[in-house]
Design a protein around this motif. Structure first.
Motif, PDB file in Angstrom:
ATOM      1  N   ALA A 145       0.829  -1.205   0.000  1.00  0.00           N
ATOM      2  CA  ALA A 145       0.000   0.000   0.000  1.00  0.00           C
ATOM      3  C   ALA A 145       0.862   1.254   0.000  1.00  0.00           C
ATOM      4  O   ALA A 145       0.566   2.237  -0.695  1.00  0.00           O
ATOM      5  CB  ALA A 145      -0.923  -0.006   1.217  1.00  0.00           C
ATOM      6  N   ILE A 146       1.950   1.224   0.768  1.00  0.00           N
ATOM      7  CA  ILE A 146       2.855   2.378   0.815  1.00  0.00           C
ATOM      8  C   ILE A 146       3.451   2.620  -0.574  1.00  0.00           C
ATOM      9  O   ILE A 146       3.544   3.765  -1.046  1.00  0.00           O
ATOM     10  CB  ILE A 146       3.954   2.143   1.869  1.00  0.00           C
ATOM     11  N   GLY A 147       3.853   1.549  -1.247  1.00  0.00           N
ATOM     12  CA  GLY A 147       4.388   1.687  -2.597  1.00  0.00           C
ATOM     13  C   GLY A 147       3.367   2.254  -3.565  1.00  0.00           C
ATOM     14  O   GLY A 147       3.731   2.924  -4.548  1.00  0.00           O
ATOM     15  N   ALA A 148       2.080   2.001  -3.290  1.00  0.00           N
ATOM     16  CA  ALA A 148       1.017   2.554  -4.134  1.00  0.00           C
ATOM     17  C   ALA A 148       0.657   3.980  -3.742  1.00  0.00           C
ATOM     18  O   ALA A 148      -0.235   4.580  -4.350  1.00  0.00           O
ATOM     19  CB  ALA A 148      -0.217   1.662  -4.045  1.00  0.00           C
ATOM     20  N   GLY A 149       1.338   4.498  -2.704  1.00  0.00           N
ATOM     21  CA  GLY A 149       1.160   5.903  -2.361  1.00  0.00           C
ATOM     22  C   GLY A 149       0.295   6.194  -1.167  1.00  0.00           C
ATOM     23  O   GLY A 149      -0.077   7.350  -0.946  1.00  0.00           O
ATOM     24  N   VAL A 150      -0.022   5.155  -0.356  1.00  0.00           N
ATOM     25  CA  VAL A 150      -0.905   5.377   0.795  1.00  0.00           C
ATOM     26  C   VAL A 150      -0.339   4.689   2.022  1.00  0.00           C
ATOM     27  O   VAL A 150       0.035   3.500   1.969  1.00  0.00           O
ATOM     28  CB  VAL A 150      -2.325   4.825   0.516  1.00  0.00           C
ATOM     29  N   TYR A 151      -0.285   5.422   3.159  1.00  0.00           N
ATOM     30  CA  TYR A 151       0.023   4.776   4.436  1.00  0.00           C
ATOM     31  C   TYR A 151      -1.311   4.526   5.130  1.00  0.00           C
ATOM     32  O   TYR A 151      -1.995   5.468   5.561  1.00  0.00           O
ATOM     33  CB  TYR A 151       0.928   5.643   5.316  1.00  0.00           C
ATOM     34  N   ALA A 197       0.272  11.042   9.772  1.00  0.00           N
ATOM     35  CA  ALA A 197       0.812  11.879   8.703  1.00  0.00           C
ATOM     36  C   ALA A 197       2.333  11.915   8.734  1.00  0.00           C
ATOM     37  O   ALA A 197       2.986  11.922   7.679  1.00  0.00           O
ATOM     38  CB  ALA A 197       0.243  13.299   8.823  1.00  0.00           C
ATOM     39  N   ALA A 198       2.912  11.915   9.929  1.00  0.00           N
ATOM     40  CA  ALA A 198       4.374  11.944  10.042  1.00  0.00           C
ATOM     41  C   ALA A 198       4.988  10.649   9.525  1.00  0.00           C
ATOM     42  O   ALA A 198       6.047  10.665   8.872  1.00  0.00           O
ATOM     43  CB  ALA A 198       4.779  12.188  11.490  1.00  0.00           C
ATOM     44  N   VAL A 199       4.348   9.518   9.810  1.00  0.00           N
ATOM     45  CA  VAL A 199       4.860   8.241   9.293  1.00  0.00           C
ATOM     46  C   VAL A 199       4.816   8.244   7.767  1.00  0.00           C
ATOM     47  O   VAL A 199       5.784   7.856   7.092  1.00  0.00           O
ATOM     48  CB  VAL A 199       4.071   7.058   9.870  1.00  0.00           C
ATOM     49  N   ALA A 200       3.690   8.702   7.203  1.00  0.00           N
ATOM     50  CA  ALA A 200       3.587   8.782   5.742  1.00  0.00           C
ATOM     51  C   ALA A 200       4.685   9.671   5.171  1.00  0.00           C
ATOM     52  O   ALA A 200       5.293   9.345   4.135  1.00  0.00           O
ATOM     53  CB  ALA A 200       2.210   9.315   5.351  1.00  0.00           C
ATOM     54  N   ALA A 201       4.972  10.783   5.840  1.00  0.00           N
ATOM     55  CA  ALA A 201       6.006  11.699   5.353  1.00  0.00           C
ATOM     56  C   ALA A 201       7.387  11.067   5.378  1.00  0.00           C
ATOM     57  O   ALA A 201       8.214  11.316   4.491  1.00  0.00           O
ATOM     58  CB  ALA A 201       5.997  12.974   6.202  1.00  0.00           C
ATOM     59  N   ALA A 206      11.818   8.852   2.070  1.00  0.00           N
ATOM     60  CA  ALA A 206      12.726   7.742   1.771  1.00  0.00           C
ATOM     61  C   ALA A 206      12.545   7.223   0.353  1.00  0.00           C
ATOM     62  O   ALA A 206      13.527   6.879  -0.325  1.00  0.00           O
ATOM     63  CB  ALA A 206      12.504   6.614   2.768  1.00  0.00           C
ATOM     64  N   LEU A 207      11.292   7.175  -0.102  1.00  0.00           N
ATOM     65  CA  LEU A 207      11.015   6.591  -1.419  1.00  0.00           C
ATOM     66  C   LEU A 207      11.139   7.599  -2.548  1.00  0.00           C
ATOM     67  O   LEU A 207      11.246   7.215  -3.718  1.00  0.00           O
ATOM     68  CB  LEU A 207       9.611   5.985  -1.431  1.00  0.00           C
ATOM     69  N   GLY A 208      11.085   8.888  -2.202  1.00  0.00           N
ATOM     70  CA  GLY A 208      11.160   9.903  -3.240  1.00  0.00           C
ATOM     71  C   GLY A 208       9.931   9.966  -4.120  1.00  0.00           C
ATOM     72  O   GLY A 208      10.003  10.353  -5.287  1.00  0.00           O
ATOM     73  N   ARG A 209       8.780   9.572  -3.572  1.00  0.00           N
ATOM     74  CA  ARG A 209       7.520   9.656  -4.306  1.00  0.00           C
ATOM     75  C   ARG A 209       6.398   9.888  -3.307  1.00  0.00           C
ATOM     76  O   ARG A 209       6.554   9.602  -2.115  1.00  0.00           O
ATOM     77  CB  ARG A 209       7.271   8.399  -5.127  1.00  0.00           C
ATOM     78  N   PRO A 210       5.257  10.403  -3.757  1.00  0.00           N
ATOM     79  CA  PRO A 210       4.202  10.762  -2.801  1.00  0.00           C
ATOM     80  C   PRO A 210       3.682   9.550  -2.020  1.00  0.00           C
ATOM     81  O   PRO A 210       3.434   8.484  -2.587  1.00  0.00           O
ATOM     82  CB  PRO A 210       3.099  11.350  -3.695  1.00  0.00           C
ATOM     83  N   VAL A 211       3.541   9.750  -0.718  1.00  0.00           N
ATOM     84  CA  VAL A 211       2.866   8.792   0.162  1.00  0.00           C
ATOM     85  C   VAL A 211       1.948   9.601   1.063  1.00  0.00           C
ATOM     86  O   VAL A 211       2.407  10.426   1.856  1.00  0.00           O
ATOM     87  CB  VAL A 211       3.856   7.971   1.016  1.00  0.00           C
TER      88      VAL A 211
END
Length: 295
Positions: A145-151, A197-201, A206-211
């Motif tokens: 899910a994180i790779g797809a842009g959502v925490y 929100a902080a975890v998502a940030a 780290a990934l260099g893409r929106p999460v």
């Protein structure tokens, strides 16, 4: 010295096994019949829900590390283990509890541990309780899910002092092997208070893409995990996340000082955990898993 590890294949237990192996101490590992042996351990066949099977598992054991299963009948499993350990003359029990457990006693998997804690206290002075905050390693199941842009974990806005399971295990190994920890509850917390929100940030950086953080809507979360989790567990975790959203699970200065003292160093932070997952390739591999397989 013979050490029995019950729950040794879970997130914390396997790190305890690794820590004992690193010291040249191959523990005895409680495994259900049919489970494959784990390298570096002696196998004891048994089940925490099968009280008679625990007598042989505890025979000749000096110390027990006990992780009870996430199950509606968790209390019975824990009480079986404590009773078997007492009957076998086990001198030291280290139990995996939960940080600030009393405040969350309305949450089923918090409440099921409280009778086990009471039984340990009644058993005598040779007990220690490790009380961890929410694990960084819980995120591993969410990497798709994180790779797809959502925490997706609905942690809320107040924040938790999340902790690395390797630090929990390091504290448990010390409590098993060293004097000075008997009769104590040891908080294990991370160095920063992190909200959803902080975890998502952190993952975005780290990934260099929106999460993006998925938000606090527990009804929506329940629907998302309905195909993955049984009803009793969805209910349990919904109460837990509601508690996190209403009260947070932040460590006090005293909790953080106690964590530093038992570790002999500062605890690991989330950025370090993410970097380690990247360095090992585990994060990249997990990001390829289908999102539907993520809890």
């Amino acid at each position: 010295m013979r050490i029995l590890v019950a729950g040794g294949t879970g997130k914390v237990g396997r790190e305890v096994v690794a820590g004992l192996n690193a010291l040249g101490l191959a523990p005895r590992l409680l495994l259900r019949p049919g489970r494959p042996p784990v390298p570096g351990t002696e196998t004891a066949r048994g089940d925490l829900f099968d009280a008679p099977s625990l007598a042989a598992a505890c025979a000749g054991v000096d110390r027990l590390f006990l992780v009870t299963p996430l199950d509606p009948e968790e209390t019975a499993a824990g009480l079986n283990a404590v009773a078997a350990a007492r009957a076998a003359g086990v001198r030291r029990i280290v139990f995996l509890g939960i940080h600030n457990i009393e405040a969350g006693r309305h949450i089923p998997h918090f409440a099921t541990k409280l009778p086990v804690l009471a039984a340990l206290r009644e058993a005598g002075p040779g007990w220690t309780v490790i009380e961890p905050n929410n694990f960084f390693q819980n995120d591993i199941d969410l990497f798709g899910a994180i790779g797809a842009g959502v925490y997706p974990q609905p942690l809320g806005a107040l924040g938790l002092s999340r902790v690395d399971t390797r630090d929990i295990a390091a504290a448990a190994v010390r409590a098993l092997l060293e004097d000075g920890f008997a009769g104590r509850c040891l908080p294990l917390v991370g160095p920063e208070v992190l909200n959803g929100a902080a975890v998502a940030a952190r993952y975005q950086a780290a990934l260099g893409r929106p999460v993006a953080y998925a938000g606090d809507d527990l009804t929506r979360w329940n629907e998302a995990v309905r195909p993955l989790l049984p009803g009793w567990l969805r209910h349990d975790l919904s109460l837990m996340y509601g508690y996190f959203q209403a009260r947070g699970l932040a460590a006090s200065d005293q909790d953080l000082a106690a964590t530093r003292a038992v570790l002999g160093r500062p605890p690991r932070d989330l950025a370090g955990f993410i970097a380690g997952q990247q360095a090992s390739g585990a994060l990249a591999e997990a990001l390829e898993r289908p999102v539907a397989a993520q809890a």
